[in-house]
Each structure stands twice: as structure tokens, then as C-alpha cells.
Scaffold this motif. Structure first.
Motif, PDB file in Angstrom:
ATOM      1  N   ALA A  26     -39.378  45.234  71.501  1.00 31.58           N
ATOM      2  CA  ALA A  26     -38.521  44.770  70.415  1.00 31.58           C
ATOM      3  C   ALA A  26     -38.283  43.269  70.513  1.00 31.58           C
ATOM      4  O   ALA A  26     -38.318  42.553  69.501  1.00 31.58           O
ATOM      5  N   GLU A  27     -38.032  42.789  71.727  1.00 31.89           N
ATOM      6  CA  GLU A  27     -37.789  41.354  71.921  1.00 31.89           C
ATOM      7  C   GLU A  27     -39.023  40.527  71.569  1.00 31.89           C
ATOM      8  O   GLU A  27     -38.920  39.406  71.058  1.00 31.89           O
ATOM      9  N   LEU A  28     -40.195  41.082  71.847  1.00 36.72           N
ATOM     10  CA  LEU A  28     -41.446  40.366  71.611  1.00 36.72           C
ATOM     11  C   LEU A  28     -41.986  40.570  70.204  1.00 36.72           C
ATOM     12  O   LEU A  28     -42.942  39.900  69.797  1.00 36.72           O
ATOM     13  N   GLY A  29     -41.416  41.524  69.479  1.00 33.21           N
ATOM     14  CA  GLY A  29     -41.883  41.801  68.128  1.00 33.21           C
ATOM     15  C   GLY A  29     -43.235  42.486  68.088  1.00 33.21           C
ATOM     16  O   GLY A  29     -44.046  42.232  67.182  1.00 33.21           O
ATOM     17  N   VAL A  30     -43.475  43.376  69.052  1.00 33.76           N
ATOM     18  CA  VAL A  30     -44.748  44.091  69.111  1.00 33.76           C
ATOM     19  C   VAL A  30     -44.467  45.579  69.270  1.00 33.76           C
ATOM     20  O   VAL A  30     -43.331  46.001  69.465  1.00 33.76           O
ATOM     21  N   SER A  31     -45.507  46.367  69.217  1.00 28.00           N
ATOM     22  CA  SER A  31     -45.360  47.797  69.451  1.00 28.00           C
ATOM     23  C   SER A  31     -45.362  48.070  70.952  1.00 28.00           C
ATOM     24  O   SER A  31     -46.013  47.353  71.724  1.00 28.00           O
ATOM     25  N   GLY A  32     -44.627  49.085  71.364  1.00 32.71           N
ATOM     26  CA  GLY A  32     -44.529  49.416  72.780  1.00 32.71           C
ATOM     27  C   GLY A  32     -45.869  49.591  73.473  1.00 32.71           C
ATOM     28  O   GLY A  32     -46.087  49.042  74.558  1.00 32.71           O
ATOM     29  N   PRO A  33     -46.797  50.364  72.883  1.00 28.19           N
ATOM     30  CA  PRO A  33     -48.083  50.591  73.558  1.00 28.19           C
ATOM     31  C   PRO A  33     -48.865  49.314  73.857  1.00 28.19           C
ATOM     32  O   PRO A  33     -49.675  49.285  74.796  1.00 28.19           O
ATOM     33  N   SER A  34     -48.627  48.239  73.095  1.00 30.60           N
ATOM     34  CA  SER A  34     -49.391  47.011  73.341  1.00 30.60           C
ATOM     35  C   SER A  34     -49.060  46.394  74.696  1.00 30.60           C
ATOM     36  O   SER A  34     -49.871  45.661  75.274  1.00 30.60           O
ATOM     37  N   LEU A  35     -47.876  46.706  75.231  1.00 26.03           N
ATOM     38  CA  LEU A  35     -47.513  46.183  76.545  1.00 26.03           C
ATOM     39  C   LEU A  35     -48.398  46.760  77.639  1.00 26.03           C
ATOM     40  O   LEU A  35     -48.634  46.115  78.674  1.00 26.03           O
ATOM     41  N   TYR A  36     -48.888  47.969  77.409  1.00 27.66           N
ATOM     42  CA  TYR A  36     -49.664  48.635  78.442  1.00 27.66           C
ATOM     43  C   TYR A  36     -51.049  48.012  78.631  1.00 27.66           C
ATOM     44  O   TYR A  36     -51.757  48.354  79.585  1.00 27.66           O
ATOM     45  N   ASN A  37     -51.412  47.112  77.749  1.00 28.96           N
ATOM     46  CA  ASN A  37     -52.648  46.361  77.971  1.00 28.96           C
ATOM     47  C   ASN A  37     -52.475  45.316  79.075  1.00 28.96           C
ATOM     48  O   ASN A  37     -53.454  44.764  79.582  1.00 28.96           O
ATOM     49  N   HIS A  38     -51.215  45.071  79.433  1.00 27.52           N
ATOM     50  CA  HIS A  38     -50.915  44.049  80.436  1.00 27.52           C
ATOM     51  C   HIS A  38     -50.239  44.635  81.683  1.00 27.52           C
ATOM     52  O   HIS A  38     -50.505  44.194  82.801  1.00 27.52           O
ATOM     53  N   PHE A  39     -49.354  45.601  81.469  1.00 25.38           N
ATOM     54  CA  PHE A  39     -48.625  46.223  82.574  1.00 25.38           C
ATOM     55  C   PHE A  39     -48.570  47.731  82.350  1.00 25.38           C
ATOM     56  O   PHE A  39     -48.296  48.182  81.240  1.00 25.38           O
ATOM     57  N   ARG A  40     -48.771  48.476  83.425  1.00 30.65           N
ATOM     58  CA  ARG A  40     -48.766  49.931  83.298  1.00 30.65           C
ATOM     59  C   ARG A  40     -47.366  50.520  83.319  1.00 30.65           C
ATOM     60  O   ARG A  40     -47.118  51.561  82.713  1.00 30.65           O
ATOM     61  N   THR A  41     -46.453  49.872  84.055  1.00 32.68           N
ATOM     62  CA  THR A  41     -45.110  50.433  84.228  1.00 32.68           C
ATOM     63  C   THR A  41     -44.055  49.331  84.198  1.00 32.68           C
ATOM     64  O   THR A  41     -44.361  48.143  84.341  1.00 32.68           O
ATOM     65  N   LYS A  42     -42.816  49.765  84.063  1.00 28.46           N
ATOM     66  CA  LYS A  42     -41.689  48.830  84.140  1.00 28.46           C
ATOM     67  C   LYS A  42     -41.644  48.171  85.517  1.00 28.46           C
ATOM     68  O   LYS A  42     -41.352  46.969  85.629  1.00 28.46           O
ATOM     69  N   ASP A  43     -41.918  48.937  86.568  1.00 28.12           N
ATOM     70  CA  ASP A  43     -41.888  48.371  87.919  1.00 28.12           C
ATOM     71  C   ASP A  43     -42.887  47.230  88.062  1.00 28.12           C
ATOM     72  O   ASP A  43     -42.610  46.230  88.734  1.00 28.12           O
ATOM     73  N   GLU A  44     -44.056  47.368  87.445  1.00 28.25           N
ATOM     74  CA  GLU A  44     -45.037  46.284  87.505  1.00 28.25           C
ATOM     75  C   GLU A  44     -44.504  45.030  86.817  1.00 28.25           C
ATOM     76  O   GLU A  44     -44.749  43.914  87.285  1.00 28.25           O
ATOM     77  N   ILE A  45     -43.784  45.213  85.742  1.00 28.69           N
ATOM     78  CA  ILE A  45     -43.199  44.071  85.040  1.00 28.69           C
ATOM     79  C   ILE A  45     -42.166  43.382  85.929  1.00 28.69           C
ATOM     80  O   ILE A  45     -42.157  42.148  86.058  1.00 28.69           O
ATOM     81  N   LEU A  46     -41.308  44.171  86.569  1.00 29.44           N
ATOM     82  CA  LEU A  46     -40.290  43.587  87.440  1.00 29.44           C
ATOM     83  C   LEU A  46     -40.918  42.901  88.649  1.00 29.44           C
ATOM     84  O   LEU A  46     -40.420  41.860  89.109  1.00 29.44           O
ATOM     85  N   GLU A  47     -42.001  43.460  89.159  1.00 30.65           N
ATOM     86  CA  GLU A  47     -42.708  42.796  90.260  1.00 30.65           C
ATOM     87  C   GLU A  47     -43.241  41.437  89.804  1.00 30.65           C
ATOM     88  O   GLU A  47     -43.177  40.441  90.537  1.00 30.65           O
ATOM     89  N   ALA A  48     -43.750  41.389  88.577  1.00 27.78           N
ATOM     90  CA  ALA A  48     -44.273  40.131  88.046  1.00 27.78           C
ATOM     91  C   ALA A  48     -43.150  39.122  87.828  1.00 27.78           C
ATOM     92  O   ALA A  48     -43.323  37.924  88.064  1.00 27.78           O
ATOM     93  N   VAL A  49     -41.995  39.589  87.382  1.00 30.47           N
ATOM     94  CA  VAL A  49     -40.842  38.706  87.226  1.00 30.47           C
ATOM     95  C   VAL A  49     -40.434  38.141  88.580  1.00 30.47           C
ATOM     96  O   VAL A  49     -40.188  36.937  88.730  1.00 30.47           O
ATOM     97  N   ALA A  50     -40.375  39.016  89.576  1.00 29.55           N
ATOM     98  CA  ALA A  50     -40.018  38.565  90.926  1.00 29.55           C
ATOM     99  C   ALA A  50     -41.001  37.513  91.421  1.00 29.55           C
ATOM    100  O   ALA A  50     -40.604  36.497  92.005  1.00 29.55           O
TER     101      ALA A  50
END
Length: 213
Positions: free
Chosen positions: A37-61
Motif C-alpha cells: 500500500a505504501e509503495l502503491g503496488v500489488s502485494g504479490p509484486s513484492l515477492y519478486n524481491h523478497f520471499r518473506t517479511k523476515d527477509e525484508i527486516l533482515e534487509a532493513v537491518a
């Protein structure tokens, strides 16, 4: 007139947006639905970059680890000065992003920036003459200290209300209600006091190590 194109979705955009959410609202604010929602895209499009929420948080860290200056280990500074300057830079990065500290506290795992950080500290200590086992301990000790200092404000933990400190119960806390007003100054001074004490102790150990060579 052609419609303006939306910015292309990228790993960097996802990480930047997730980091902003973590900074503002904490780890629980991050979800694939919220990010989409923040990025203005569909949810599934995120999975082209990250498989899980944990992977996203690891990348943020890892993006926060990447903000820590490591040049002091490459420009000829002595080991003590380098450790001091690195600790100050490390704390500054964590102070700016305190909500990600619990993820960073798990250790570097496979995160590239986190591993570069660990490699730089360990390598500099070994090159300075510390035995490998002690160099590992120094890296761990410094990480405990810096992360601990970033988890919360000592001064900010006292309420700005003199009535909270009954002199009959807390005879030595009659000025405690004033601490929060000088939170940044007190916390900075406490960090420098602790860091100096740690480095003084390590310097004494280093003299013993060098005499034993």
C-alpha cells in the motif's frame, strides 16, 4: 497528455519504505500488505524481491549496518582510536534507527554489510597484535555495549514529575525528575564514560599481550 509513470519497484525502494515504517511505528508495522500500500503496488509484486517479511527486516537491518563508518580501520589510526571512532559511528546509526536493534542483535547472519562490519573490526584487532580469540571477544564486547546503549535512554526513563520520587522511599533521587530535560547530554556522557572505561581496560590487557610476545 501521457500519464506520469510510477517509480519502478526495486529492492532499494522496498527497503527504504520498510525502514521508514520501522522507524516510525516499530517492527510490527511491517507487513507485505502495508508495504504494498505504501509503495502503491500489488502485494504479490513484492515477492519478486523478497520471499518473506523476515527477509525484508533482515534487509532493513543490513541497510542500517551499512551506515556505520569503517574507514577508521583502513586509514592508519591505532586500534584504540579506531575502536572508539567506530563505536561512536555505530551508536549513531543505531540511535537513528532504534526499532531495528532487536533484529541486529541476532548477529550478522548472512547480511553483507553486517559481515563487512564484523570482518573490519576483527581484522583490525588481529593486525594490531591481538590474539584471534581475544579479537573475537573484543568484537563481541563492543557490540554488546553499543547495542545496549541504543536500546533505550537512561535519562529518558525517569518521569518529569518530582512527586514520583518520594524522599522517604528514594532519598537519593530528588533530582531525578530533571534528567529527562537533559536526556541527550546525559546519554552521550554516559556512553563516552563507558566507552572510555572499556578502552582503558582493553589497553591494559593489550600491554600484557604485547609483553608476552
Amino acid at each position: 497528455m501521457a500519464r506520469p509513470r510510477k517509480p519502478l519497484l526495486s529492492t532499494d525502494r522496498i527497503v527504504e519504505t520498510a525502514r521508514a515504517l520501522v522507524d516510525a511505528e516499530g517492527l510490527t508495522a511491517v507487513s507485505t500488505r502495508r508495504l504494498a500500500a505504501e509503495l502503491g503496488v500489488s502485494g504479490p509484486s513484492l515477492y519478486n524481491h523478497f520471499r518473506t517479511k523476515d527477509e525484508i527486516l533482515e534487509a532493513v537491518a543490513d541497510s542500517v549496518s551499512g551506515q556505520v563508518d569503517l574507514t577508521m580501520f583502513q586509514d592508519g589510526r591505532d586500534w584504540r582510536t579506531a575502536l572508539h571512532d567506530w563505536a561512536v559511528s555505530y551508536r549513531a546509526a543505531l540511535r537513528d534507527h532504534p526499532n531495528i536493534v532487536p533484529v541486529l542483535a541476532r548477529g550478522p547472519g548472512r547480511r553483507p554489510a553486517g559481515l563487512r562490519l564484523a570482518d573490519a573490526v576483527y581484522g583490525a584487532m588481529v593486525e594490531a597484535g591481538w590474539p584471534p580469540a581475544q579479537a573475537t571477544s573484543i568484537g563481541a564486547l563492543m557490540r554488546y555495549f553499543v547495542m545496549g546503549s541504543a536500546l533505550g535512554s537512561f535519562a529518558g526513563g525517569f518521569v518529569n514529575d518530582a512527586s514520583a520520587y518520594d524522599p522517604s522511599a528514594y532519598p537519593h533521587l530528588q533530582q531525578a525528575h530533571l534528567l529527562a530535560e537533559q536526556q541527550e547530554k546525559i546519554d552521550e556522557r554516559a556512553f563516552e564514560t563507558g566507552l572510555t572505561a572499556l578502552l582503558d581496560g582493553l589497553a591494559r590487557q593489550y600491554e600484557q599481550v604485547r609483553r608476552a610476545v
